[in-house]
Scaffold this motif. Sequence first.
Motif, PDB file in Angstrom:
ATOM      1  N   ARG A 153      26.986  -3.722 -43.567  1.00  0.00           N
ATOM      2  CA  ARG A 153      26.059  -3.430 -42.276  1.00  0.00           C
ATOM      3  C   ARG A 153      26.648  -1.878 -41.850  1.00  0.00           C
ATOM      4  N   LYS A 154      27.762  -1.818 -41.287  1.00  0.00           N
ATOM      5  CA  LYS A 154      28.404  -1.213 -40.310  1.00  0.00           C
ATOM      6  C   LYS A 154      28.710   0.496 -41.777  1.00  0.00           C
ATOM      7  N   SER A 170      14.264  -2.656 -39.379  1.00  0.00           N
ATOM      8  CA  SER A 170      15.981  -3.634 -39.447  1.00  0.00           C
ATOM      9  C   SER A 170      14.809  -4.188 -38.118  1.00  0.00           C
ATOM     10  N   HIS A 171      16.137  -5.921 -38.150  1.00  0.00           N
ATOM     11  CA  HIS A 171      15.796  -6.174 -36.338  1.00  0.00           C
ATOM     12  C   HIS A 171      17.328  -6.444 -36.179  1.00  0.00           C
ATOM     13  N   ASP A 172      18.410  -5.164 -36.521  1.00  0.00           N
ATOM     14  CA  ASP A 172      19.083  -5.803 -36.922  1.00  0.00           C
ATOM     15  C   ASP A 172      19.620  -4.454 -34.801  1.00  0.00           C
ATOM     16  N   ARG A 173      19.763  -5.195 -34.047  1.00  0.00           N
ATOM     17  CA  ARG A 173      19.634  -3.420 -32.849  1.00  0.00           C
ATOM     18  C   ARG A 173      20.920  -2.860 -33.500  1.00  0.00           C
ATOM     19  N   ALA A 174      22.539  -3.132 -33.090  1.00  0.00           N
ATOM     20  CA  ALA A 174      23.403  -2.446 -33.488  1.00  0.00           C
ATOM     21  C   ALA A 174      23.418  -1.683 -34.950  1.00  0.00           C
ATOM     22  N   PHE A 175      22.442  -1.464 -35.495  1.00  0.00           N
ATOM     23  CA  PHE A 175      22.646  -1.263 -36.956  1.00  0.00           C
ATOM     24  C   PHE A 175      21.112  -0.427 -36.755  1.00  0.00           C
ATOM     25  N   LEU A 176      20.358  -0.419 -36.021  1.00  0.00           N
ATOM     26  CA  LEU A 176      19.465   0.320 -35.834  1.00  0.00           C
ATOM     27  C   LEU A 176      19.920   1.682 -34.656  1.00  0.00           C
ATOM     28  N   ASP A 177      20.775   1.594 -33.648  1.00  0.00           N
ATOM     29  CA  ASP A 177      21.100   1.720 -32.932  1.00  0.00           C
ATOM     30  C   ASP A 177      22.219   3.228 -33.625  1.00  0.00           C
ATOM     31  N   ASN A 178      22.744   3.138 -34.659  1.00  0.00           N
ATOM     32  CA  ASN A 178      23.753   4.098 -35.041  1.00  0.00           C
ATOM     33  C   ASN A 178      23.015   5.126 -36.242  1.00  0.00           C
ATOM     34  N   CYS A 179      22.046   4.674 -36.329  1.00  0.00           N
ATOM     35  CA  CYS A 179      21.470   5.485 -37.484  1.00  0.00           C
ATOM     36  C   CYS A 179      20.301   5.823 -37.687  1.00  0.00           C
ATOM     37  N   VAL A 180      19.219   5.536 -36.632  1.00  0.00           N
ATOM     38  CA  VAL A 180      17.829   6.188 -35.899  1.00  0.00           C
ATOM     39  C   VAL A 180      17.629   7.116 -34.959  1.00  0.00           C
ATOM     40  N   GLN A 341      32.263 -16.121 -39.809  1.00  0.00           N
ATOM     41  CA  GLN A 341      32.143 -14.359 -40.381  1.00  0.00           C
ATOM     42  C   GLN A 341      33.371 -14.555 -41.637  1.00  0.00           C
ATOM     43  N   GLY A 342      33.282 -13.460 -42.323  1.00  0.00           N
ATOM     44  CA  GLY A 342      33.547 -13.320 -43.662  1.00  0.00           C
ATOM     45  C   GLY A 342      32.881 -12.773 -44.906  1.00  0.00           C
ATOM     46  N   PRO A 470      24.250 -25.408 -26.322  1.00  0.00           N
ATOM     47  CA  PRO A 470      24.419 -26.006 -27.679  1.00  0.00           C
ATOM     48  C   PRO A 470      25.241 -26.404 -28.194  1.00  0.00           C
ATOM     49  N   THR A 471      26.168 -27.360 -28.614  1.00  0.00           N
ATOM     50  CA  THR A 471      27.050 -27.438 -29.849  1.00  0.00           C
ATOM     51  C   THR A 471      26.506 -26.979 -30.845  1.00  0.00           C
ATOM     52  N   ILE A 472      26.882 -25.154 -31.668  1.00  0.00           N
ATOM     53  CA  ILE A 472      26.312 -24.811 -32.680  1.00  0.00           C
ATOM     54  C   ILE A 472      27.561 -24.273 -33.257  1.00  0.00           C
ATOM     55  N   LEU A 473      27.270 -24.097 -35.026  1.00  0.00           N
ATOM     56  CA  LEU A 473      27.628 -23.828 -35.774  1.00  0.00           C
ATOM     57  C   LEU A 473      27.485 -22.187 -36.835  1.00  0.00           C
ATOM     58  N   PHE A 474      27.456 -21.454 -37.070  1.00  0.00           N
ATOM     59  CA  PHE A 474      25.900 -20.392 -37.334  1.00  0.00           C
ATOM     60  C   PHE A 474      27.236 -19.581 -37.976  1.00  0.00           C
ATOM     61  N   VAL A 475      25.995 -18.897 -38.758  1.00  0.00           N
ATOM     62  CA  VAL A 475      26.411 -17.746 -39.796  1.00  0.00           C
ATOM     63  C   VAL A 475      25.486 -16.740 -39.519  1.00  0.00           C
ATOM     64  N   GLU A 476      25.899 -15.505 -38.927  1.00  0.00           N
ATOM     65  CA  GLU A 476      24.582 -14.385 -38.773  1.00  0.00           C
ATOM     66  C   GLU A 476      25.702 -13.488 -38.412  1.00  0.00           C
ATOM     67  N   HIS A 477      25.136 -12.143 -39.335  1.00  0.00           N
ATOM     68  CA  HIS A 477      25.688 -11.074 -39.320  1.00  0.00           C
ATOM     69  C   HIS A 477      25.244  -9.475 -38.489  1.00  0.00           C
ATOM     70  N   ASP A 478      24.076 -10.210 -37.608  1.00  0.00           N
ATOM     71  CA  ASP A 478      23.819  -9.189 -36.519  1.00  0.00           C
ATOM     72  C   ASP A 478      24.944  -9.182 -35.600  1.00  0.00           C
ATOM     73  N   SER A 479      25.813  -8.186 -35.309  1.00  0.00           N
ATOM     74  CA  SER A 479      26.772  -8.103 -34.303  1.00  0.00           C
ATOM     75  C   SER A 479      26.611  -8.705 -33.094  1.00  0.00           C
ATOM     76  N   ALA A 480      25.863  -7.589 -32.673  1.00  0.00           N
ATOM     77  CA  ALA A 480      24.679  -8.730 -31.209  1.00  0.00           C
ATOM     78  C   ALA A 480      25.190  -9.530 -30.403  1.00  0.00           C
ATOM     79  N   PHE A 481      23.923 -10.443 -32.001  1.00  0.00           N
ATOM     80  CA  PHE A 481      23.811 -11.543 -31.449  1.00  0.00           C
ATOM     81  C   PHE A 481      25.397 -11.824 -31.300  1.00  0.00           C
ATOM     82  N   CYS A 482      25.907 -12.573 -32.474  1.00  0.00           N
ATOM     83  CA  CYS A 482      27.249 -12.577 -31.972  1.00  0.00           C
ATOM     84  C   CYS A 482      27.836 -11.992 -31.211  1.00  0.00           C
ATOM     85  N   GLU A 483      27.935 -11.370 -30.923  1.00  0.00           N
ATOM     86  CA  GLU A 483      28.799 -11.145 -29.426  1.00  0.00           C
ATOM     87  C   GLU A 483      28.027 -11.400 -28.192  1.00  0.00           C
ATOM     88  N   ASN A 484      27.292 -11.578 -27.957  1.00  0.00           N
ATOM     89  CA  ASN A 484      26.768 -12.448 -26.933  1.00  0.00           C
ATOM     90  C   ASN A 484      26.651 -14.026 -27.329  1.00  0.00           C
TER      91      ASN A 484
END
Length: 492
Positions: A153-154, A170-180, A341-342, A470-484
């Motif tokens: 994505r980067k 796109s619904h990825d905030r960091a992705f949009l911010d970098n290229c529009v 992540q990976g 909640p206790t959650i194990l998740f896979v997600e490539h949206d960097s802003a979501f993961c960081e928060n």
Amino acid sequence: MSLINVTNLTFAYEGSYDNIFENVSFQIDTDWKLGFTGRNGRGKTTFMNLLLGRYEYSGNISASVTFEYFPYEVKEQENFTIDIIREISPNSMDWEIMKELSQLDVEDDVFYRQFYTLSKGEQTKVLLAAMFLKENAFLLIDEPTNHLDTEARKKLSSYLNRKKGFILVSHDRAFLDNCVDHILAINKTNIEIQKGNFSSWWENKELQDGFELAENEKLKKDINRLSAAAKRTSSWSDSVESSKYATTNSGSKIDRGYVGHKAAKMMKRSKNIESRQQNMIEEKSKLLKNIESNERLKISPLKFHDSKLVELRDISICYDDRVVCEGINFSVEQGERVALQGKNGSGKSSILKLILGEDIPFEGTLVKNNQLVISYVSQDTSDLHGSLSEYAYKYSIDESLFKSILRKLDFSREQFEKNIQDFSGGQKKKVLIARSLCERAHLYIWDEPLNFIDVISCMQIEKLLIEYEPTILFVEHDSAFCENVATKVVRL
């Protein structure tokens, strides 16, 4: 530079009573890098199809460019990649193709590999590069990040930042911010264009929403005051009118002409106040036209008797002698929000399925209590069908709660009557998430839950996870979501 002019655009799907667009007019500069945002089901993909001429509409769309849509449909996936690139952009020279692909870190060896052997990320990069090579093309790029890992994505975001002449959904905030450099937003009642990236647009929107809400509060106070005044005046005029037929204490008759005239004046005053009240009510409805529903979501996780819910010790996963991942060691403690992540193909989904109890070939030790209750959100929505009521019954969840959550995620009541198969990609993912929020579980496992989901809904889900922990194990490539959201990151 040229302009795309949209004038009085009106469109509704056949058989629908509601217009998707109604008398919409705006201009787009073909040199812009335009981010396209709006809640799921508002018509982003529909608008792109209108630009492509796929539907009949009233109004006018004029442009001097050729519109090209991504994702591009590759029919002969057995062909070599270079042949597919040449099919899309027949006038491009080999050195131009190689230069374009090098900007996306795509190796030259993909040229003579069959297209279907490429990963989803490689396919995305190849097709976008080929489409940008086309002359006089204005690209309509519809959610290119859904199959890309964080690093991909980067890279794609940096690539698009060097381009111009496209609309990007796109619904990825960091992705949009970098290229529009502009945002095209479908609001509740209109379409607006603003200069800047997603974050600047969102900041302006929050300021506008705050202003409208403050104005609305003042307006409601005025309406309440006018309502009380109108009610008093109406009551007085009725009382005076009825007194025409009374008599005085001395037995003489009331001057009915005088009293009637007085009552008529008071009635007229009452009607004037009532008219002013109605005008203010109409003004109020206009004020709140674009404030999005962003209600708080809730979840009721179960507490487990042990602090450690899951532990993986030296786990390796292999398919047909192909090692997907090895040496995996991590645990999930109660209250943790663990981001897995990976890169694509590194085994993230396989690990989630292993914890879920699916038949995954592995070596090592998996420690999981048999009493652990897990709620799972899959990447895949292809098996969704039937009505929402049938879906709630199938999974034994409270239908009222399920639909209430969907309402908070911007589902209209009309949507409840449709077959889930007819929902947009984002609406289908919301069905899976709403079901999971209805389920009381010790552990929530979500595999790329935000694919196709609009940004405002992503923010709602983000706030929910932070607030209720909640206790959650998740896979997600949206960097802003993961960081928060994540309290712990496990990298494969």
